[in-house]
Enzyme design. Structure first.
Site, PDB file in Angstrom:
ATOM      1  N   HIS A  92      -4.607  -7.857   0.002  1.00  0.00           N
ATOM      2  CA  HIS A  92      -3.938  -6.570   0.141  1.00  0.00           C
ATOM      3  C   HIS A  92      -3.177  -6.419   1.455  1.00  0.00           C
ATOM      4  CE1 HIS A  92      -3.377  -2.318  -0.759  1.00  0.00           C
ATOM      5  NE2 HIS A  92      -3.790  -2.009   0.452  1.00  0.00           N
ATOM      6  N   TYR A 118      -3.825  11.025   0.848  1.00  0.00           N
ATOM      7  CA  TYR A 118      -4.228  10.794  -0.539  1.00  0.00           C
ATOM      8  C   TYR A 118      -4.190  12.087  -1.345  1.00  0.00           C
ATOM      9  CZ  TYR A 118      -5.543   5.997   0.395  1.00  0.00           C
ATOM     10  OH  TYR A 118      -5.493   4.660   0.715  1.00  0.00           O
ATOM     11  N   ASP A 129       0.844  -1.184   0.000  1.00  0.00           N
ATOM     12  CA  ASP A 129       0.000   0.000   0.000  1.00  0.00           C
ATOM     13  C   ASP A 129       0.895   1.255   0.000  1.00  0.00           C
ATOM     14  OD1 ASP A 129      -3.131   0.579   0.451  1.00  0.00           O
ATOM     15  OD2 ASP A 129      -2.030   2.066   1.581  1.00  0.00           O
TER      16      ASP A 129
END
Length: 455
Positions: free
Chosen positions: A431, A374, A226
């Site tokens: 993930h 983000y 990630d």
């Protein structure tokens, strides 16, 4: 027919031309100041301070009060997780959280590893530092920095740490024993959030490099998935002489030709170097790539544009926060969990582990600052930053877990990481690799380090 062959040939030449350009450039090692106000003229305090996770009855009572006041909407019939987190199953989680989950016990578990804080570029940076209890005669521990992502935390590594620091007690060879450092990204958990705009993965990589220097490590391994994969990649681009090896379980290879090869790969996969396993994981393209990206990326657009708006709700409601985060631990672990009313969460994780991760966001009030990451990294668009166009010239290992959001074939990983030594098709997992399949990931890290050491 001939047009397709010509198109594939031209595309193959373009790919070869890009791949053959192996200019070894590095990111500049700059300086930032992320604390409140202007940077002080005095030298920064470089001391490393012990830290303990703590809680109180007031904190727990407030949580229980908020859970008691929850107002849920009924789910649609037979909707499972297709509309998001199913509130029928959420009722079960809330009952457990309110009546059985023991946060004080989990705090003790969090404190079983040594925690520290240190001030870097104006921010208090939190990390755990776990040294092996014993080493084989004549051996030294290999420093390994492990970096989490969103919506995870340093807690993701709690089950893999003993496999790396004390392998013999867990049935693994003690040929390679590690000293593990797991920092919290600024604005996540116990690491202080930036007061300034612009703290992105490159700034984080620099901060974590300074952390490793402060711990007196001049050469070390790094590992991440990630955001951790990007931060560790940036470290390798910034200080390649200090990163002895880079191990990833996710890769961001953002170039136009990548999209073209995915679109044409069903017919010309072998030309692009795709294996049979790659074809299984990538196609049919519409279902396994396009629909997956469209379905799973709504949060990303929100957080890359206006993270503070939804953050107001999530920071105020523990139930909303849990639903928002736990939904990712469902479909990012296995996309088929969409079809289950409980989202398959307890097939791979315990409620105690999942809620401990939630509590690290709730008790620190860091969901907003974590979401801002983000915007700092993606707010200006894709492929606009220098590091996105740079290759990585340190030994690299990659673990391709089959249920990762998007599979990246070895050929494309090698484009970004020309010194790829190890590429493994993992038998299972998604993930959150270290959290979900710690033994598989630990074995692949060890296999990669063995290859590096033999060079």
């Amino acid at each position: 027919m001939w047009l397709e062959i010509l198109l594939a040939s031209v595309l193959g030449f373009v790919i070869y031309w890009f791949v053959s350009r192996d200019e070894e450039e590095t990111l500049p090692l700059e300086y930032g100041w992320w604390g409140p106000g202007t940077r002080p003229t005095t030298e920064e305090d470089a001391s490393i301070r012990p830290f303990r996770v703590e809680t109180s009855d007031e904190e727990i009572n407030d949580l229980h009060w908020r859970i008691d006041k929850t107002r849920l909407a009924a789910p649609l019939e037979d909707s499972c997780f297709h509309y998001g987190f199913n509130s029928n199953y959420l009722k079960k989680i809330l009952s457990y959280w309110r009546n059985e989950f023991d946060w004080k016990k989990q705090v003790e578990i969090l404190n079983k590893y040594p925690h520290f804080k240190t001030k870097i570029e104006g921010l208090d940076i939190h990390f755990i530092h776990v040294k092996p209890t014993q080493l084989p005669a004549g051996r030294s521990a290999k420093p390994l920095l492990m970096v989490h992502g969103w919506p995870g935390s340093f807690y993701e590594f709690y089950k893999i740490i003993p496999l790396l620091t004390d392998p013999k007690s867990h049935g693994l060879s003690d040929e390679h024993v590690f000293e593990v450092i797991c920092p919290s990204i600024p604005g996540y958990g116990f690491s202080e959030a930036s007061s300034k705009k612009g703290l992105n993965s490159v700034a984080t990589a620099r901060i974590f490099y300074k952390l490793m220097q402060r711990l007196n490590f001049q050469e070390f391994y790094v590992q991440g998935g990630d955001w951790g994969s990007l931060i560790c990649t940036n470290m390798a681009q910034m200080v390649p002489r200090h990163v002895k090896g880079l191990h990833l379980n996710m890769a961001l290879v953002i170039r136009n030709f990548f999209t073209l090869t995915l679109l044409l790969g069903r017919r010309f996969g072998r030309l692009f170097g795709y294996t049979e396993r790659d074809m299984e994981l990538l196609y049919p393209f519409k279902e396994k790539i396009f629909y997956t990206v469209m379905r799973e990326s709504g949060y990303l657009h929100i957080q890359a544009t206006k993270p503070d708006t939804v953050g107001c709700a999530l920071n105020d409601s523990p139930v909303g926060l849990a639903a928002y985060i736990l939904e990712k631990f469902s479909t990012w672990t296995n996309s088929e969990f969409l079809n289950l009313e409980d989202g398959g969460l307890e097939r791979k994780f315990s409620l105690d582990d999942l809620l401990t991760n939630i509590m690290l966001y709730w008790t620190t009030g860091t969901i907003v600052s974590s979401q801002r990451y983000y915007k700092e990294n993606l707010g200006k668009g894709l492929n606009v930053h220098r590091h996105e166009r740079m290759k990585v010239h340190v030994p690299t290992g990659f673990a391709a877990f089959p249920d990762e959001l998007i599979h990246v074939p070895e050929k494309l990983v090698r484009f970004k990481y020309p010194k790829l030594l190890s590429y493994s098709y993992m038998p299972r997992g998604g993930h959150f690799a270290a959290f979900e399949e710690p033994e598989l990931l630990a074995k692949d890290i060890r296999k990669f380090v063995e290859q590096v050491e033999r060079q």
